[in-house]
Design an enzyme around this catalytic site. Structure first.
Site, mmCIF file in Angstrom:
data_model
loop_
_atom_site.group_PDB
_atom_site.id
_atom_site.type_symbol
_atom_site.label_atom_id
_atom_site.label_comp_id
_atom_site.label_asym_id
_atom_site.label_seq_id
_atom_site.Cartn_x
_atom_site.Cartn_y
_atom_site.Cartn_z
ATOM 1 N N ARG A 116 9.216 0.511 46.214
ATOM 2 C CA ARG A 116 10.633 0.868 46.344
ATOM 3 C C ARG A 116 10.680 2.364 46.623
ATOM 4 O O ARG A 116 10.267 3.176 45.783
ATOM 5 C CB ARG A 116 11.384 0.525 45.054
ATOM 6 C CG ARG A 116 12.871 0.851 45.059
ATOM 7 C CD ARG A 116 13.483 0.430 43.730
ATOM 8 N NE ARG A 116 14.845 0.878 43.559
ATOM 9 C CZ ARG A 116 15.925 0.180 43.886
ATOM 10 N NH1 ARG A 116 15.781 -1.017 44.426
ATOM 11 N NH2 ARG A 116 17.134 0.654 43.678
ATOM 12 N N HIS A 143 16.859 -3.646 52.707
ATOM 13 C CA HIS A 143 16.685 -4.187 51.360
ATOM 14 C C HIS A 143 16.535 -5.709 51.501
ATOM 15 O O HIS A 143 17.403 -6.477 51.093
ATOM 16 C CB HIS A 143 17.898 -3.833 50.500
ATOM 17 C CG HIS A 143 17.668 -3.944 49.027
ATOM 18 N ND1 HIS A 143 16.512 -4.470 48.483
ATOM 19 C CD2 HIS A 143 18.463 -3.608 47.961
ATOM 20 C CE1 HIS A 143 16.597 -4.438 47.170
ATOM 21 N NE2 HIS A 143 17.756 -3.930 46.829
ATOM 22 N N GLN A 146 17.038 -8.252 48.534
ATOM 23 C CA GLN A 146 18.434 -8.454 48.182
ATOM 24 C C GLN A 146 19.065 -9.527 49.066
ATOM 25 O O GLN A 146 19.826 -10.379 48.583
ATOM 26 C CB GLN A 146 19.211 -7.149 48.332
ATOM 27 C CG GLN A 146 20.676 -7.252 47.967
ATOM 28 C CD GLN A 146 20.880 -7.591 46.503
ATOM 29 O OE1 GLN A 146 20.351 -6.911 45.637
ATOM 30 N NE2 GLN A 146 21.647 -8.628 46.215
ATOM 31 N N ASP A 234 29.235 -2.370 49.181
ATOM 32 C CA ASP A 234 28.174 -1.679 48.447
ATOM 33 C C ASP A 234 28.669 -0.279 48.124
ATOM 34 O O ASP A 234 29.679 0.189 48.676
ATOM 35 C CB ASP A 234 26.899 -1.629 49.298
ATOM 36 C CG ASP A 234 25.663 -1.227 48.501
ATOM 37 O OD1 ASP A 234 25.753 -1.132 47.254
ATOM 38 O OD2 ASP A 234 24.606 -1.014 49.114
ATOM 39 N N CYS A 276 25.648 -5.789 45.775
ATOM 40 C CA CYS A 276 24.257 -5.819 45.314
ATOM 41 C C CYS A 276 24.037 -5.060 44.014
ATOM 42 O O CYS A 276 22.995 -5.225 43.380
ATOM 43 C CB CYS A 276 23.326 -5.304 46.400
ATOM 44 S SG CYS A 276 23.429 -3.530 46.699
ATOM 45 N N ARG A 304 18.090 -12.472 42.283
ATOM 46 C CA ARG A 304 16.976 -11.605 42.666
ATOM 47 C C ARG A 304 15.685 -12.127 42.028
ATOM 48 O O ARG A 304 14.625 -12.140 42.663
ATOM 49 C CB ARG A 304 17.243 -10.168 42.220
ATOM 50 C CG ARG A 304 18.299 -9.424 43.006
ATOM 51 C CD ARG A 304 17.823 -9.049 44.398
ATOM 52 N NE ARG A 304 16.631 -8.230 44.364
ATOM 53 C CZ ARG A 304 16.631 -6.919 44.147
ATOM 54 N NH1 ARG A 304 17.768 -6.270 43.948
ATOM 55 N NH2 ARG A 304 15.497 -6.233 44.146
#
Length: 319
Positions: A116, A143, A146, A234, A276, A304
């Site tokens: 990450r 991502h 996600q 987001d 998310c 997730r």
């Protein structure tokens, strides 16, 4: 060189190329669907035994994380694997060692690597030199884990996502860019409402359209949301944006894109809401929407865990 080390080198050298999970655009739709199917089976308790027994996964965090860390660490343990969690403070990668050398070393120790990071160039270099699978836990441009959870969540609530309309309102950030890739791979229409200054990269949109995706760009959130089956937003200021241009200018640009009750009312009556997380309540999304009956935000967060189990099983050749 010892005989045992030579055997390890021969074994690794003779393997098929590792199954990296870097971008949705790199993977065929049928393979992504296989991962989702594995994730659904994992959620239902239909994965027999401990398929990751004897396997170890390194999780590298150069950015703070709640959902990514907990979901990956717990998922690996539930599947029977061992996990090593590292931050840039723990590693020479944070002190000037190259991603290439880090990849070569970790490939001798572990069976897969999750990274990450802000810098997409790091994960690409890591993957080029790793002899084990590398999984994208987030970069500044995407991502994908996600999106696997998001597709799983949509289909749990509304059935197949192919042919449906998903609306995005807000910044054309890394999650929005993965939605563009997902539209091409899973066959849904994506309407993106962003300020022109924060639109997603034209090159990515062009790629998706060439792949047959229906991508509609607009500066009008009402037009984007009209009749949509799912509305997504987001945070307005991602961690990588804080130093780049500060929050105030983004807030001014994005205020008209807030996902509130008035905007949601323009969507289909049974539309679901996604975010998310983490959310800045009262900015990109209101409490009334996030906690309302159409929100699946926390189902999305839970998934997730399950979707990433599917990714791990596929990457390690176990499903």
């Amino acid at each position: 060189m010892s005989a045992s080390l030579a055997a390890v080198k021969t074994e690794r050298g003779g393997r098929e190329p590792p199954r990296h999970f870097l971008e949705l655009m790199d993977i065929e739709p049928a393979v992504l669907r296989r991962m989702l199917d594995l994730g659904v089976k994992a959620k239902r308790g239909e994965i027999a035994g401990k398929p990751l027994a004897g396997k170890s996964v390194a999780l590298i965090f150069e950015k703070p994380s709640t959902r990514t860390r907990v979901s990956f660490e717990l998922g690996i343990r539930q599947l029977g694997g061992e996990v090593i969690v590292l931050s840039s403070k723990d590693m020479q990668l944070g002190r000037g060692e190259t991603p290439a050398d880090t990849a070569r070393v970790l490939s001798r120790y572990v069976d897969a690597i999750m990274l990450r990071t802000d810098d997409v160039a790091k994960i690409r270099e890591l993957a080029r030199h790793a002899t084990v699978p590398v999984i994208n836990g987030l970069t500044d441009v995407s991502h994908p884990c996600q999106l696997m959870a998001d597709v799983m969540t949509f289909e749990e609530h509304r059935g197949p996502i192919a042919g449906q309309v998903v609306a995005w309102t807000g910044d054309g950030n890394n999650v929005a860019q993965s939605f563009i890739q997902a539209a091409a791979r899973f066959g849904f229409t994506l309407r993106l409402a962003t300020p022109p200054e924060l639109a997603p990269p034209a090159q990515l949109v062009d790629w998706a359209r060439k792949e047959g995706a229906k991508i509609e760009l607009t500066a009008d959130p009402v037009a984007a949301v009209a009749g949509a089956s799912c509305v997504v937003t987001d945070t307005w200021v991602s961690m990588s944006d804080e130093k780049a241009d500060g929050p105030s200018s983004r807030h001014n640009l994005l205020a008209p894109y807030q996902l509130n009750e008035a905007l949601l009312a323009r969507a289909a009556p049974d539309a679901i809401v996604m975010h998310c997380l983490p959310a800045h309540r009262g900015e990109e999304i209101t409490d009334a929407v996030m906690d309302g009956p159409q929100s699946v935000v926390f189902d999305e967060a839970e998934n997730r865990l399950h979707a990433q189990k599917g990714v791990l099983l596929w990457a390690l050749g176990l499903g």
